[in-house]
Design a protein around this motif. Structure first.
Motif, mmCIF file in Angstrom:
data_model
loop_
_atom_site.group_PDB
_atom_site.id
_atom_site.type_symbol
_atom_site.label_atom_id
_atom_site.label_comp_id
_atom_site.label_asym_id
_atom_site.label_seq_id
_atom_site.Cartn_x
_atom_site.Cartn_y
_atom_site.Cartn_z
ATOM 1 N N ARG A 11 -4.180 108.945 -16.488
ATOM 2 C CA ARG A 11 -3.293 107.792 -16.597
ATOM 3 C C ARG A 11 -4.098 106.583 -16.997
ATOM 4 O O ARG A 11 -5.094 106.258 -16.382
ATOM 5 C CB ARG A 11 -2.604 107.535 -15.274
ATOM 6 C CG ARG A 11 -1.624 108.636 -14.916
ATOM 7 C CD ARG A 11 -0.935 108.343 -13.620
ATOM 8 N NE ARG A 11 -0.213 107.116 -13.661
ATOM 9 C CZ ARG A 11 0.356 106.542 -12.622
ATOM 10 N NH1 ARG A 11 0.245 107.107 -11.428
ATOM 11 N NH2 ARG A 11 1.007 105.436 -12.738
ATOM 12 N N LEU A 12 -3.543 105.900 -18.046
ATOM 13 C CA LEU A 12 -4.232 104.692 -18.496
ATOM 14 C C LEU A 12 -3.678 103.500 -17.725
ATOM 15 O O LEU A 12 -2.474 103.427 -17.400
ATOM 16 C CB LEU A 12 -3.997 104.475 -19.991
ATOM 17 C CG LEU A 12 -4.602 105.536 -20.911
ATOM 18 C CD1 LEU A 12 -4.195 105.300 -22.331
ATOM 19 C CD2 LEU A 12 -6.110 105.540 -20.790
ATOM 20 N N PRO A 13 -4.541 102.601 -17.499
ATOM 21 C CA PRO A 13 -4.019 101.415 -16.812
ATOM 22 C C PRO A 13 -3.029 100.656 -17.721
ATOM 23 O O PRO A 13 -3.167 100.622 -18.918
ATOM 24 C CB PRO A 13 -5.251 100.570 -16.548
ATOM 25 C CG PRO A 13 -6.376 101.213 -17.240
ATOM 26 C CD PRO A 13 -5.976 102.542 -17.718
ATOM 27 N N GLN A 14 -2.025 100.100 -17.097
ATOM 28 C CA GLN A 14 -0.990 99.378 -17.850
ATOM 29 C C GLN A 14 -0.787 97.970 -17.263
ATOM 30 O O GLN A 14 -0.840 97.797 -16.053
ATOM 31 C CB GLN A 14 0.354 100.122 -17.792
ATOM 32 C CG GLN A 14 0.330 101.454 -18.471
ATOM 33 C CD GLN A 14 1.685 102.122 -18.393
ATOM 34 O OE1 GLN A 14 2.606 101.589 -17.788
ATOM 35 N NE2 GLN A 14 1.794 103.303 -19.012
ATOM 36 N N ILE A 15 -0.551 97.119 -18.147
ATOM 37 C CA ILE A 15 -0.179 95.748 -17.721
ATOM 38 C C ILE A 15 1.185 95.456 -18.356
ATOM 39 O O ILE A 15 1.351 95.545 -19.567
ATOM 40 C CB ILE A 15 -1.208 94.701 -18.197
ATOM 41 C CG1 ILE A 15 -2.567 94.964 -17.575
ATOM 42 C CG2 ILE A 15 -0.728 93.298 -17.858
ATOM 43 C CD1 ILE A 15 -3.642 94.036 -18.048
ATOM 44 N N ARG A 16 2.101 95.139 -17.530
ATOM 45 C CA ARG A 16 3.424 94.770 -18.034
ATOM 46 C C ARG A 16 3.651 93.283 -17.754
ATOM 47 O O ARG A 16 3.461 92.848 -16.604
ATOM 48 C CB ARG A 16 4.514 95.599 -17.359
ATOM 49 C CG ARG A 16 4.610 97.004 -17.895
ATOM 50 C CD ARG A 16 5.921 97.642 -17.507
ATOM 51 N NE ARG A 16 6.188 97.559 -16.098
ATOM 52 C CZ ARG A 16 5.868 98.512 -15.219
ATOM 53 N NH1 ARG A 16 5.249 99.604 -15.602
ATOM 54 N NH2 ARG A 16 6.165 98.358 -13.955
ATOM 55 N N MET A 17 4.080 92.624 -18.778
ATOM 56 C CA MET A 17 4.346 91.188 -18.617
ATOM 57 C C MET A 17 5.810 90.910 -19.013
ATOM 58 O O MET A 17 6.243 91.291 -20.080
ATOM 59 C CB MET A 17 3.421 90.354 -19.512
ATOM 60 C CG MET A 17 1.959 90.534 -19.156
ATOM 61 S SD MET A 17 0.859 89.651 -20.276
ATOM 62 C CE MET A 17 1.334 88.001 -20.029
ATOM 63 N N GLU A 18 6.504 90.286 -18.153
ATOM 64 C CA GLU A 18 7.886 89.849 -18.434
ATOM 65 C C GLU A 18 7.934 88.331 -18.273
ATOM 66 O O GLU A 18 7.496 87.808 -17.259
ATOM 67 C CB GLU A 18 8.865 90.510 -17.473
ATOM 68 C CG GLU A 18 9.006 91.998 -17.677
ATOM 69 C CD GLU A 18 10.008 92.597 -16.713
ATOM 70 O OE1 GLU A 18 10.672 91.795 -15.993
ATOM 71 O OE2 GLU A 18 10.148 93.807 -16.686
ATOM 72 N N SER A 19 8.458 87.715 -19.283
ATOM 73 C CA SER A 19 8.556 86.236 -19.217
ATOM 74 C C SER A 19 9.970 85.786 -19.630
ATOM 75 O O SER A 19 10.644 86.472 -20.394
ATOM 76 C CB SER A 19 7.505 85.597 -20.116
ATOM 77 O OG SER A 19 7.796 85.884 -21.464
ATOM 78 N N GLN A 20 10.365 84.688 -19.109
ATOM 79 C CA GLN A 20 11.612 84.061 -19.571
ATOM 80 C C GLN A 20 11.316 82.581 -19.839
ATOM 81 O O GLN A 20 10.620 81.951 -19.068
ATOM 82 C CB GLN A 20 12.736 84.240 -18.562
ATOM 83 C CG GLN A 20 12.533 83.535 -17.259
ATOM 84 C CD GLN A 20 13.726 83.736 -16.331
ATOM 85 O OE1 GLN A 20 14.578 84.564 -16.604
ATOM 86 N NE2 GLN A 20 13.765 82.985 -15.247
ATOM 87 N N PRO A 21 11.858 82.099 -20.949
ATOM 88 C CA PRO A 21 11.548 80.702 -21.297
ATOM 89 C C PRO A 21 12.333 79.727 -20.423
ATOM 90 O O PRO A 21 13.350 80.072 -19.846
ATOM 91 C CB PRO A 21 11.985 80.592 -22.761
ATOM 92 C CG PRO A 21 13.056 81.619 -22.893
ATOM 93 C CD PRO A 21 12.709 82.737 -21.956
ATOM 94 N N ALA A 22 11.852 78.527 -20.400
ATOM 95 C CA ALA A 22 12.585 77.465 -19.704
ATOM 96 C C ALA A 22 13.736 76.991 -20.597
ATOM 97 O O ALA A 22 13.597 76.875 -21.808
ATOM 98 C CB ALA A 22 11.644 76.314 -19.381
ATOM 99 N N LEU A 23 14.868 76.753 -19.957
ATOM 100 C CA LEU A 23 16.045 76.250 -20.686
ATOM 101 C C LEU A 23 16.382 74.854 -20.180
ATOM 102 O O LEU A 23 16.401 74.622 -18.961
ATOM 103 C CB LEU A 23 17.238 77.191 -20.503
ATOM 104 C CG LEU A 23 17.063 78.624 -21.028
ATOM 105 C CD1 LEU A 23 18.288 79.454 -20.720
ATOM 106 C CD2 LEU A 23 16.794 78.613 -22.521
ATOM 107 N N ILE A 24 16.622 73.990 -21.132
ATOM 108 C CA ILE A 24 16.937 72.592 -20.798
ATOM 109 C C ILE A 24 18.446 72.383 -20.990
ATOM 110 O O ILE A 24 19.027 72.812 -21.986
ATOM 111 C CB ILE A 24 16.164 71.609 -21.693
ATOM 112 C CG1 ILE A 24 14.657 71.794 -21.462
ATOM 113 C CG2 ILE A 24 16.564 70.177 -21.411
ATOM 114 C CD1 ILE A 24 13.803 70.981 -22.399
ATOM 115 N N SER A 25 19.074 71.714 -20.062
ATOM 116 C CA SER A 25 20.501 71.369 -20.195
ATOM 117 C C SER A 25 20.606 69.871 -20.503
ATOM 118 O O SER A 25 19.905 69.064 -19.917
ATOM 119 C CB SER A 25 21.257 71.711 -18.901
ATOM 120 O OG SER A 25 20.804 70.905 -17.851
ATOM 121 N N ILE A 26 21.470 69.565 -21.452
ATOM 122 C CA ILE A 26 21.713 68.163 -21.843
ATOM 123 C C ILE A 26 23.215 67.899 -21.788
ATOM 124 O O ILE A 26 23.990 68.618 -22.421
ATOM 125 C CB ILE A 26 21.198 67.868 -23.265
ATOM 126 C CG1 ILE A 26 19.685 68.131 -23.354
ATOM 127 C CG2 ILE A 26 21.508 66.434 -23.662
ATOM 128 C CD1 ILE A 26 19.122 67.968 -24.747
#
Length: 196
Positions: free
Chosen positions: A2-17
């Motif tokens: 088994r190879l090492p794995q890095i999982r990255m999950e990101s969500q951007p910031a949302l601005i309300s106007i």
């Protein structure tokens, strides 16, 4: 293996106007205006007409005269007859003085004085035509007009302006997020899982 794995999950910031538009209303009241028009001044001056009818000649032709007029007419006619007689006698005397010229002036004068001319008779009009004098002077009309200028009072009114400013509200509707998973990573002999 088994190879090492890095999982990255990101969500951007949302601005309300949230915005509210600015509102502006402008009302322009009508100007207050007053107009006065004075009446024109008219002056009319008239001279009355004049009609003159003189029928004295017609009355004279018909024999309807006053005693004074009859006396004046008789005097005038008598004077004319006397002057005609004097003129005839002077002419006859001059012809007789020049008897040497011949022509027998005494005989010719006797015949002329003995046979007077016959009176002529003809139809006449009484009164004579155009015996009535008519004079007419028409009336004169003088019209003077003086126009008066209008009196204008004007008062402008300022505009009524209402203004409500708009606004904009900003906020964060969704914050930025980063999630990292490490699998099968050994760090100094330990399995390591990390979540951010």
């Amino acid at each position: 293996m088994r190879l090492p794995q890095i999982r990255m999950e990101s969500q951007p910031a949302l601005i309300s106007i949230q915005t509210q538009n600015a509102t502006q209303t402008i009302q322009q009241p009508k100007a207050d205006q007053e107009i006065l028009q004075p009446k024109a001044e008219i002056t009319i001056r008239t001279t009355p007409s004049r009609l003159t009818i003189d029928q004295s000649k017609a009355w004279h032709d018909m024999g309807l005269r006053t005693a004074k007029q009859l006396h004046e007419d008789a005097t005038r006619q008598g004077y004319q007859k006397v002057m005609q007689g004097i003129s005839r006698r002077v002419r006859e005397g001059t012809e007789q003085m020049k008897i040497e010229n011949g022509g027998d002036p005494l005989l010719r004068q006797a015949v002329n004085n003995a046979n007077r001319p016959e009176k002529q008779f003809n139809i006449g009009w009484v009164p004579s035509p155009f015996a009535v004098d008519i004079d007419y002077q028409p009336s004169d009309v003088h019209i003077d007009v003086r126009a008066n200028a209008p009196i204008i009072n004007n008062r402008p009114n300022k505009p009524v302006i209402q203004y409500q400013p708009g606004y904009a509200e900003t906020g964060i509707r969704q914050e930025a997020d980063l999630h990292i998973d490490f699998e099968n990573l050994y760090f100094r002999g330990f399995q390591f899982e990390m979540s951010i």
